[in-house]
Design a protein around this motif. Structure first.
Motif, mmCIF file in Angstrom:
data_model
loop_
_atom_site.group_PDB
_atom_site.id
_atom_site.type_symbol
_atom_site.label_atom_id
_atom_site.label_comp_id
_atom_site.label_asym_id
_atom_site.label_seq_id
_atom_site.Cartn_x
_atom_site.Cartn_y
_atom_site.Cartn_z
ATOM 1 N N ASP A 12 0.829 -1.213 0.000
ATOM 2 C CA ASP A 12 0.000 0.000 0.000
ATOM 3 C C ASP A 12 0.863 1.263 0.000
ATOM 4 O OD1 ASP A 12 -2.244 -1.626 0.042
ATOM 5 O OD2 ASP A 12 -2.627 -1.342 2.186
ATOM 6 N N ALA A 13 1.927 1.265 0.802
ATOM 7 C CA ALA A 13 2.810 2.433 0.867
ATOM 8 C C ALA A 13 3.533 2.644 -0.465
ATOM 9 C CB ALA A 13 3.825 2.277 2.004
ATOM 10 N N CYS A 14 3.971 1.554 -1.086
ATOM 11 C CA CYS A 14 4.635 1.650 -2.395
ATOM 12 C C CYS A 14 3.672 2.180 -3.454
ATOM 13 C CB CYS A 14 5.180 0.291 -2.827
ATOM 14 S SG CYS A 14 6.642 -0.266 -1.933
ATOM 15 N N THR A 15 2.461 1.669 -3.445
ATOM 16 C CA THR A 15 1.453 2.098 -4.423
ATOM 17 C C THR A 15 1.114 3.567 -4.225
ATOM 18 O OG1 THR A 15 0.571 -0.144 -4.528
ATOM 19 C CG2 THR A 15 -0.872 1.627 -5.292
ATOM 20 N N ASN A 16 0.961 3.984 -2.976
ATOM 21 C CA ASN A 16 0.666 5.387 -2.675
ATOM 22 C C ASN A 16 1.825 6.290 -3.095
ATOM 23 O OD1 ASN A 16 -0.939 7.520 -1.397
ATOM 24 N ND2 ASN A 16 0.696 7.535 0.125
ATOM 25 N N CYS A 17 3.054 5.859 -2.847
ATOM 26 C CA CYS A 17 4.224 6.664 -3.205
ATOM 27 C C CYS A 17 4.366 6.762 -4.723
ATOM 28 C CB CYS A 17 5.479 6.079 -2.562
ATOM 29 S SG CYS A 17 6.905 7.183 -2.663
ATOM 30 N N HIS A 18 4.131 5.666 -5.416
ATOM 31 C CA HIS A 18 4.152 5.682 -6.882
ATOM 32 C C HIS A 18 3.196 6.751 -7.397
ATOM 33 C CE1 HIS A 18 2.121 4.230 -10.648
ATOM 34 N NE2 HIS A 18 3.357 4.408 -11.059
ATOM 35 N N GLN A 19 1.986 6.731 -6.883
ATOM 36 C CA GLN A 19 0.968 7.686 -7.329
ATOM 37 C C GLN A 19 1.353 9.121 -6.954
ATOM 38 O OE1 GLN A 19 -3.038 6.747 -6.160
ATOM 39 N NE2 GLN A 19 -3.767 8.812 -6.585
ATOM 40 N N ASP A 47 12.144 8.249 -11.058
ATOM 41 C CA ASP A 47 12.770 7.005 -10.610
ATOM 42 C C ASP A 47 12.042 6.450 -9.386
ATOM 43 O OD1 ASP A 47 14.703 7.191 -12.584
ATOM 44 O OD2 ASP A 47 16.324 7.808 -11.225
ATOM 45 N N CYS A 48 11.670 7.348 -8.475
ATOM 46 C CA CYS A 48 10.979 6.923 -7.257
ATOM 47 C C CYS A 48 9.628 6.305 -7.608
ATOM 48 C CB CYS A 48 10.817 8.115 -6.314
ATOM 49 S SG CYS A 48 10.292 7.645 -4.652
ATOM 50 N N ALA A 49 8.888 6.952 -8.498
ATOM 51 C CA ALA A 49 7.594 6.406 -8.916
ATOM 52 C C ALA A 49 7.781 5.015 -9.531
ATOM 53 C CB ALA A 49 6.917 7.345 -9.909
ATOM 54 N N ALA A 50 8.787 4.872 -10.379
ATOM 55 C CA ALA A 50 9.017 3.599 -11.073
ATOM 56 C C ALA A 50 9.431 2.486 -10.107
ATOM 57 C CB ALA A 50 10.079 3.781 -12.162
ATOM 58 N N ILE A 51 10.351 2.790 -9.175
ATOM 59 C CA ILE A 51 10.822 1.745 -8.257
ATOM 60 C C ILE A 51 9.718 1.352 -7.282
ATOM 61 C CG2 ILE A 51 11.849 3.240 -6.461
ATOM 62 C CD1 ILE A 51 13.641 0.160 -7.730
ATOM 63 N N CYS A 52 8.883 2.304 -6.896
ATOM 64 C CA CYS A 52 7.771 1.973 -5.988
ATOM 65 C C CYS A 52 6.770 1.048 -6.679
ATOM 66 C CB CYS A 52 7.083 3.245 -5.510
ATOM 67 S SG CYS A 52 8.075 4.192 -4.338
#
Length: 109
Positions: A12-19, A47-52
């Protein structure tokens, strides 16, 4: 499905950060211009969006590589939060990056 108890929090945190990173970069930073679109900062946000997104995907698939990717994701989120902290109206992105960094460090441990 067998999941580590905190894995869903990390996904959930990764998905939220990507968005947050993608949306902030493309809607806010491009509109603001100046330091918001400096190549080093803007590239870091992308890069952050992609890695998340990749980190969430590997966790969802049960990949044996997800813990190692989480460690890299945490490092990039850390750097992105620092970069965003220096700019105006980037609080949402900073919070998302910090939350993702925290959960990814836990998953990588």
């Amino acid at each position: 499905m067998d999941q580590i108890p905190d894995m869903q929090d990390c996904i959930d945190a990764c998905t939220n950060c990507h968005q947050a990173c993608l949306e902030t970069a493309l809607r806010h930073c491009l509109q603001m211009g100046g330091r918001h679109v400096a190549p080093e900062h803007f590239r870091l946000m992308m890069d952050c969006a992609a890695i998340c997104q990749a980190s969430a995907n590997l966790q969802l698939s049960g990949s044996p590589y997800s813990a190692r990717l989480c460690a890299l994701c945490a490092d990039i989120c850390h750097d992105c939060a620092l970069s965003c902290r220096d700019l105006d109206e980037m609080e949402e992105c900073v919070r998302a990056c910090e939350a993702c960094e925290k959960t990814c460090r836990e998953m990588a441990a």
